[in-house]
Motif scaffolding. Structure first.
Motif, PDB file in Angstrom:
ATOM      1  N   UNK A 217       0.931  -0.868   0.426  1.00 29.40           N
ATOM      2  CA  UNK A 217       0.146  -0.214  -0.374  1.00 29.40           C
ATOM      3  C   UNK A 217       0.744   1.024   0.104  1.00 29.40           C
ATOM      4  N   UNK A 218       2.362   1.147   0.300  1.00 32.55           N
ATOM      5  CA  UNK A 218       3.241   1.828   0.022  1.00 32.55           C
ATOM      6  C   UNK A 218       4.252   2.642  -0.526  1.00 32.55           C
ATOM      7  N   UNK A 219       3.634   0.948  -1.581  1.00 34.96           N
ATOM      8  CA  UNK A 219       4.203   1.208  -2.923  1.00 34.96           C
ATOM      9  C   UNK A 219       5.480  -0.320  -3.362  1.00 34.96           C
ATOM     10  N   UNK A 220       5.734  -0.885  -2.647  1.00 33.62           N
ATOM     11  CA  UNK A 220       5.967  -1.728  -2.483  1.00 33.62           C
ATOM     12  C   UNK A 220       6.192  -2.497  -3.053  1.00 33.62           C
ATOM     13  N   UNK A 221       7.369  -3.080  -4.026  1.00 36.43           N
ATOM     14  CA  UNK A 221       6.506  -4.364  -4.811  1.00 36.43           C
ATOM     15  C   UNK A 221       7.103  -5.630  -4.339  1.00 36.43           C
ATOM     16  N   UNK A 222       5.784  -6.304  -4.067  1.00 35.31           N
ATOM     17  CA  UNK A 222       5.636  -7.785  -3.638  1.00 35.31           C
ATOM     18  C   UNK A 222       5.319  -9.408  -4.073  1.00 35.31           C
ATOM     19  N   UNK A 223       6.445  -9.553  -3.733  1.00 35.22           N
ATOM     20  CA  UNK A 223       5.898 -11.084  -4.068  1.00 35.22           C
ATOM     21  C   UNK A 223       6.172 -12.204  -3.489  1.00 35.22           C
ATOM     22  N   UNK A 224       4.638 -13.175  -3.616  1.00 36.28           N
ATOM     23  CA  UNK A 224       4.586 -14.357  -2.389  1.00 36.28           C
ATOM     24  C   UNK A 224       4.876 -15.708  -4.315  1.00 36.28           C
ATOM     25  N   UNK A 225       5.244 -16.207  -2.859  1.00 37.90           N
ATOM     26  CA  UNK A 225       5.574 -16.745  -2.731  1.00 37.90           C
ATOM     27  C   UNK A 225       5.107 -18.304  -2.585  1.00 37.90           C
TER      28      UNK A 225
END
Ligand SMILES: CC(C)(COP(=O)(O)OP(=O)(O)OC[C@H]1O[C@@H](n2cnc3c(N)ncnc32)[C@H](O)[C@@H]1OP(=O)(O)O)[C@@H](O)C(=O)NCCC(=O)NCCSC(=O)C(=O)O
Length: 449
Positions: A217-225
């Motif tokens: 929500x603050x702009x991070x690129x999140x990659x969930x595995x």
């Protein structure tokens, strides 16, 4: 409560909290949730200053009503329905001497419980089989079979239990000793302070995924595995907001090599497999540090990091049974069965505190004070809440009004939906998610397409 969070985090909780609506509970549930989001907001604001995006921390404001609603369902489907929260077997059952909760939402946990009880997945059969057991004996048998279950204990029983004793001596946020080093510059902006920050997400169900959703929500690129056969249909539309989600089989050499590449390029790792699980996959703390000396980590487990139950599988609803919250709710509400909190507050608060700890660690790194990592647990968050009985009876229901919802339609794989408005604001920053909720395994295991 705010004071304890503030000192555990090492950040002043200067975020203003607006609104006084509360969820009904004998504990300060809404206050815990608001304080945890205030920790996120305050740490985010401090970070904006620390990385030079503002000359002073921008004002931040937490909306207690929205924070409480986010702890229920955050998406409101238009023309479709969210799957039920619980499978057909999960729930509270009477034993010979008390109560036990069986958590059977995941197929392998369901198999474990049913194999101990020796019955088919039918509530009536399960109830009859459970009635022949003592609660603690059944709890032990299911845990020994790699399942998950928790006997209901009173708070006094928990405080005398060796695990309760261990949890009470743990800090709310356990920081490691830290190490010298600097952060990779991720290139955030005033509008999106975490834009470009890469967060690798190895978490499940609610608590860890709330942490990474908050960073997104603050702009991070999140990659969930996730492993290819992992499924959490009942929470995926809530928790995958703003994330890329990929499958990797980590116990194969190709899967492990892919994860190592992702780790090497990550800024943050958020993980919630059982303690020791990453070591088992050959990705223990030393290996991770070798791959990426800049990596900040936030980790959670269920029952704490010391004591005989460190490493035990667990979920919020089970921890509430173990630590006396469900029993206190039963007495308070004059009901005759275990009465949990109105929302899974241990999950949500722990998730927000993990996000806050990540932001605090980024702040520290940005100020040249080294790289640090944090460990939290659902049980320790429960210990904090259980020491704060409510003095005012809350009345807030979990049904949002139009004004609580974002006007923007979110197009998900299941249909359109309306998301709750963000639970906090920061002046000069847009709190928003760049992509809609998605299925697990929907993207490639890469940082971008
Ligand atoms: C969530 C869990 C109960 C799930 O339990 P399990 O299904 O038994 O999972 P484990 O984490 O123990 O992982 C099982 C094994 O799978 C392995 N594993 C994990 N990921 C992979 C992939 N991608 N590929 C191959 N193998 C994998 C892992 O190393 C373990 O190996 P072995 O070690 O060899 O077995 C547990 O992970 C847990 O207690 N986590 C900490 C607390 C937590 O996050 N709870 C959920 C949030 S609470 C919540 O949201 C809620 O209340 O609801």
């Amino acid at each position: 409560m705010r004071g304890e969070i503030e000192s555990a985090l090492g950040v002043d909780l200067f975020a203003e909290v607006t609104g006084d609506e509360r969820l009904p509970s004998c504990f300060e549930v809404s206050e815990l949730l608001s304080a945890s989001v205030a920790a996120v907001a305050s740490a985010a604001s401090s970070l904006v200053e620390a990385v030079g995006l503002a000359s002073s921390p921008p004002p931040v404001c937490v909306h207690q009503r929205l924070v409480s609603l986010w702890a229920g369902r955050s998406i409101h489907p238009v023309g479709w329905e969210m799957p039920p929260v619980w499978d057909a077997v999960a729930g509270d059952y009477r034993t010979r001497d008390g109560w036990i909760k069986l958590h059977t939402n995941l197929a392998h946990h369901r198999r474990a419980a049913l194999s101990v009880l020796g019955v088919e997945p039918d509530r009536g059969l399960v109830a009859r089989a459970v009635a022949d057991w003592d609660a603690e004996a059944l709890e032990t048998a299911i845990v020994d079979a790699n399942g998950v279950a928790a006997a209901m204990r009173s708070r006094d029983e928990w405080l005398r239990h060796p695990q309760g004793v261990a949890v009470a001596t743990e800090p709310l946020i356990a920081w490691d000793a830290g190490r010298p080093g600097s952060l990779r510059s991720w290139g955030g902006t005033r509008d999106r302070p975490l834009a470009g920050l890469r967060v690798l997400d190895l978490t499940r169900v609610i608590a860890g995924p709330v942490a990474t959703r908050t960073l997104a929500g603050l702009g991070a690129t999140v990659l969930r595995i996730d492993p290819p056969d992992w499924e959490e249909a009942n929470v995926v539309p809530d928790v995958t907001l703003g994330k890329r989600c990929a499958h990797l089989q980590l116990d194969t050499s190709e899967g492990k090599a892919s994860l190592e590449r992702l780790l090497a390029d990550a800024d943050v790792l958020v993980h919630g497999y059982r303690p020791g699980a990453l070591d088992g996959l050959g990705l223990g703390a030393e290996a991770r540090q070798r791959l990426n000396p800049h990596l900040i980590e936030a980790t959670l487990d269920a029952y704490g990091w010391t004591g005989p139950w460190a490493g035990r599988r667990g979920f919020d609803s089970l921890v509430q049974m173990s630590c006396g919250i469900a029993e206190a709710g039963m007495t308070w509400s004059s009901r005759t069965e275990p009465t949990p909190l109105p929302v899974q507050a241990l999950d949500h608060a722990t998730g927000y505190l993990m996000a806050a700890a990540t932001l605090a660690a980024l702040c520290k790194g940005a100020r040249g004070n080294g790289i640090g990592s944090a460990r939290l647990s659902l049980a320790r968050t429960g210990y904090l809440l259980a020491r704060h009985p409510a003095t005012i009876t809350g009345t807030l229901g979990l049904r949002p009004e139009q004004a609580d919802l974002s006007p923007i339609t979110e197009r998900t794989p299941w249909g359109d939906g309306r998301r709750l408005r963000p639970p906090f604001d920061m002046q000069g920053t847009t709190i928003a998610w760049d992509s809609p909720a998605t299925e697990l395994g929907a993207t490639s295991a890469t940082w971008s397409d």
